[in-house]
Scaffold this motif. Structure first.
Motif, PDB file in Angstrom:
ATOM      1  N   ASN A   1       0.809  -0.940  -0.019  1.00 52.78           N
ATOM      2  CA  ASN A   1       0.084   0.029   0.064  1.00 52.78           C
ATOM      3  C   ASN A   1       1.038   1.249  -0.197  1.00 52.78           C
ATOM      4  O   ASN A   1       0.607   2.206  -0.674  1.00 52.78           O
ATOM      5  CB  ASN A   1      -0.800   0.045   1.157  1.00 52.78           C
ATOM      6  CG  ASN A   1      -2.004  -1.145   1.242  1.00 52.78           C
ATOM      7  OD1 ASN A   1      -2.607  -1.370   0.027  1.00 52.78           O
ATOM      8  ND2 ASN A   1      -2.019  -1.835   2.362  1.00 52.78           N
TER       9      ASN A   1
ATOM     10  N   LYS B   1       2.293   1.562  -3.632  1.00 50.84           N
ATOM     11  CA  LYS B   1       0.954   2.163  -4.418  1.00 50.84           C
ATOM     12  C   LYS B   1       0.722   3.488  -4.068  1.00 50.84           C
ATOM     13  O   LYS B   1       0.540   4.148  -5.181  1.00 50.84           O
ATOM     14  CB  LYS B   1      -0.259   1.164  -3.836  1.00 50.84           C
ATOM     15  CG  LYS B   1      -1.379   1.205  -4.901  1.00 50.84           C
ATOM     16  CD  LYS B   1      -2.441   0.411  -4.360  1.00 50.84           C
ATOM     17  CE  LYS B   1      -3.712   0.664  -5.414  1.00 50.84           C
ATOM     18  NZ  LYS B   1      -4.752  -0.500  -5.102  1.00 50.84           N
ATOM     19  N   CYS B   2       0.882   4.057  -2.996  1.00 49.46           N
ATOM     20  CA  CYS B   2       0.649   5.618  -2.830  1.00 49.46           C
ATOM     21  C   CYS B   2       1.696   6.316  -3.492  1.00 49.46           C
ATOM     22  O   CYS B   2       1.517   7.270  -4.094  1.00 49.46           O
ATOM     23  CB  CYS B   2       0.889   5.907  -1.267  1.00 49.46           C
ATOM     24  SG  CYS B   2      -0.534   5.455  -0.135  1.00 49.46           S
TER      25      CYS B   2
ATOM     26  N   ASN C   1       0.968   6.250  -7.092  1.00 45.52           N
ATOM     27  CA  ASN C   1      -0.056   7.251  -7.385  1.00 45.52           C
ATOM     28  C   ASN C   1       0.458   8.742  -7.524  1.00 45.52           C
ATOM     29  O   ASN C   1       0.070   9.370  -8.251  1.00 45.52           O
ATOM     30  CB  ASN C   1      -1.180   7.174  -6.300  1.00 45.52           C
ATOM     31  CG  ASN C   1      -2.274   5.910  -6.682  1.00 45.52           C
ATOM     32  OD1 ASN C   1      -2.120   5.428  -7.794  1.00 45.52           O
ATOM     33  ND2 ASN C   1      -2.794   5.665  -5.739  1.00 45.52           N
TER      34      ASN C   1
ATOM     35  N   LEU D   1      -7.881   9.860  -6.045  1.00 47.47           N
ATOM     36  CA  LEU D   1      -7.169   8.631  -6.119  1.00 47.47           C
ATOM     37  C   LEU D   1      -6.831   8.012  -4.721  1.00 47.47           C
ATOM     38  O   LEU D   1      -7.024   6.809  -4.208  1.00 47.47           O
ATOM     39  CB  LEU D   1      -5.861   8.486  -6.910  1.00 47.47           C
ATOM     40  CG  LEU D   1      -6.030   8.518  -8.430  1.00 47.47           C
ATOM     41  CD1 LEU D   1      -4.541   8.677  -8.922  1.00 47.47           C
ATOM     42  CD2 LEU D   1      -6.320   7.487  -8.969  1.00 47.47           C
TER      43      LEU D   1
ATOM     44  N   GLN E   1     -10.075   6.615  -3.155  1.00 43.79           N
ATOM     45  CA  GLN E   1     -10.680   5.373  -3.619  1.00 43.79           C
ATOM     46  C   GLN E   1      -9.700   4.168  -3.258  1.00 43.79           C
ATOM     47  O   GLN E   1     -10.175   3.396  -2.781  1.00 43.79           O
ATOM     48  CB  GLN E   1     -10.501   5.515  -5.161  1.00 43.79           C
ATOM     49  CG  GLN E   1     -11.187   4.193  -5.892  1.00 43.79           C
ATOM     50  CD  GLN E   1     -12.527   4.373  -5.644  1.00 43.79           C
ATOM     51  OE1 GLN E   1     -13.328   5.349  -5.469  1.00 43.79           O
ATOM     52  NE2 GLN E   1     -13.261   3.083  -5.543  1.00 43.79           N
ATOM     53  N   MET E   2      -8.368   4.562  -3.057  1.00 40.11           N
ATOM     54  CA  MET E   2      -7.420   3.344  -2.785  1.00 40.11           C
ATOM     55  C   MET E   2      -7.585   2.935  -1.133  1.00 40.11           C
ATOM     56  O   MET E   2      -7.769   2.092  -0.894  1.00 40.11           O
ATOM     57  CB  MET E   2      -6.131   3.831  -2.871  1.00 40.11           C
ATOM     58  CG  MET E   2      -5.089   3.022  -2.508  1.00 40.11           C
ATOM     59  SD  MET E   2      -3.432   3.665  -2.504  1.00 40.11           S
ATOM     60  CE  MET E   2      -2.651   2.596  -1.230  1.00 40.11           C
TER      61      MET E   2
ATOM     62  N   GLU F   1     -11.093   1.319  -0.332  1.00 39.53           N
ATOM     63  CA  GLU F   1     -11.158  -0.058  -0.415  1.00 39.53           C
ATOM     64  C   GLU F   1     -10.155  -0.842   0.499  1.00 39.53           C
ATOM     65  O   GLU F   1     -10.630  -1.965   0.865  1.00 39.53           O
ATOM     66  CB  GLU F   1     -10.513  -0.199  -1.937  1.00 39.53           C
ATOM     67  CG  GLU F   1     -11.527   0.127  -3.023  1.00 39.53           C
ATOM     68  CD  GLU F   1     -10.893  -0.161  -4.311  1.00 39.53           C
ATOM     69  OE1 GLU F   1      -9.587  -0.535  -4.547  1.00 39.53           O
ATOM     70  OE2 GLU F   1     -11.423   0.347  -5.391  1.00 39.53           O
ATOM     71  N   LEU F   2      -9.323  -0.143   1.240  1.00 34.39           N
ATOM     72  CA  LEU F   2      -8.350  -0.798   2.133  1.00 34.39           C
ATOM     73  C   LEU F   2      -8.973  -0.862   3.217  1.00 34.39           C
ATOM     74  O   LEU F   2      -9.090  -1.989   4.051  1.00 34.39           O
ATOM     75  CB  LEU F   2      -6.900   0.099   2.250  1.00 34.39           C
ATOM     76  CG  LEU F   2      -6.089  -0.554   3.302  1.00 34.39           C
ATOM     77  CD1 LEU F   2      -5.559  -1.680   2.917  1.00 34.39           C
ATOM     78  CD2 LEU F   2      -4.827   0.449   3.401  1.00 34.39           C
TER      79      LEU F   2
ATOM     80  N   SER G   1      -0.542   6.679   4.588  1.00 36.29           N
ATOM     81  CA  SER G   1      -0.237   7.787   3.897  1.00 36.29           C
ATOM     82  C   SER G   1       1.093   8.618   4.378  1.00 36.29           C
ATOM     83  O   SER G   1       1.664   9.045   3.544  1.00 36.29           O
ATOM     84  CB  SER G   1      -1.554   8.616   3.866  1.00 36.29           C
ATOM     85  OG  SER G   1      -1.380   9.844   3.128  1.00 36.29           O
TER      86      SER G   1
ATOM     87  N   TYR H   1     -10.206   5.961   4.783  1.00 39.41           N
ATOM     88  CA  TYR H   1     -10.048   4.452   5.511  1.00 39.41           C
ATOM     89  C   TYR H   1     -11.180   4.223   6.497  1.00 39.41           C
ATOM     90  O   TYR H   1     -11.675   3.110   6.424  1.00 39.41           O
ATOM     91  CB  TYR H   1      -8.602   4.275   6.240  1.00 39.41           C
ATOM     92  CG  TYR H   1      -8.248   3.121   6.595  1.00 39.41           C
ATOM     93  CD1 TYR H   1      -7.879   1.969   5.937  1.00 39.41           C
ATOM     94  CD2 TYR H   1      -8.495   2.597   8.062  1.00 39.41           C
ATOM     95  CE1 TYR H   1      -7.814   0.627   6.594  1.00 39.41           C
ATOM     96  CE2 TYR H   1      -8.386   1.589   8.613  1.00 39.41           C
ATOM     97  CZ  TYR H   1      -8.042   0.424   7.957  1.00 39.41           C
ATOM     98  OH  TYR H   1      -8.017  -0.738   8.581  1.00 39.41           O
TER      99      TYR H   1
END
Length: 184
Positions: free
Chosen positions: A10, A13-14, A17, A53, A56-57, A60-61, A85, A160
């Motif tokens: 994650n 992925k951050c 993004n 973004l 959304q991420m 879902e997490l 984050s 989250y």
């Protein structure tokens, strides 16, 4: 250390993004730079896309973690979105702190000036989605590079939490999700 191991995907992925939005923001900023108001509009649009973004991420997490908590495989940790984050934004914070630390000394000390110039170049590149906002409101204040990190951390943490609670913001506007697509 265990937290970093479990959330490394994650965090990466951050960062990916942010790199994608950096390129998007840079392209918008370069295309709009001839006009006075277009850079601000381009920056607002790219920041909104970046925050969406992140929302959304992390929604879902939070939803996936809620399933793990409901199944008894994990403990609830509503702070997880903020932490993931914040860890992903450590490079941005370091650049901002270096900019603030070397800003005043840059005029009188050549080494500090070089550090400031390099960090300023890197920060403006890495956070290109914010260029229009920074250029308009705070072009010479390095504190802006620290402050622009916090909106994405707040959005990620809030997303989250509401994902963990299975709350959908679009439901406030009467938009129902197409659950047939989610079952596939």
């Amino acid at each position: 250390m265990q937290f970093l191991k479990e959330n490394s995907y994650n965090i990466v992925k951050c960062l990916l993004n942010q790199i994608a939005m950096m390129l998007f923001g840079l392209m918008l900023a370069l295309a709009a730079w001839q006009n006075q108001t277009l850079p601000l509009c381009a920056s607002l649009f790219s920041v909104a896309c970046y925050l969406f973004l992140a929302y959304q991420m992390f929604w879902e997490l939070g939803g996936k973690d809620r399933i793990r908590v409901d199944g008894g495989r994990a403990q609830p940790a509503l702070w997880k979105g903020f932490a993931v984050s914040a860890i992903a934004n450590i490079p941005n914070l370091i650049l901002g702190i270096l900019l603030v630390a070397t800003h005043n000394a840059a005029m009188s000390n050549e080494t500090a000036g070089n550090i400031y110039a390099v960090c300023n170049f890197l920060a403006r590149g890495v956070e290109a989605m914010y260029l229009g906002l920074i250029q308009l409101y705070s072009p010479y204040n390095p504190i802006a590079f620290i402050l622009i990190v916090f909106p994405v951390i707040v959005v990620a943490g809030a997303a989250y939490i509401i994902g963990h609670k299975n709350f959908r913001i679009l439901g406030l506007f009467g938009i129902k999700p197409n659950l047939k697509d989610e079952t596939r």
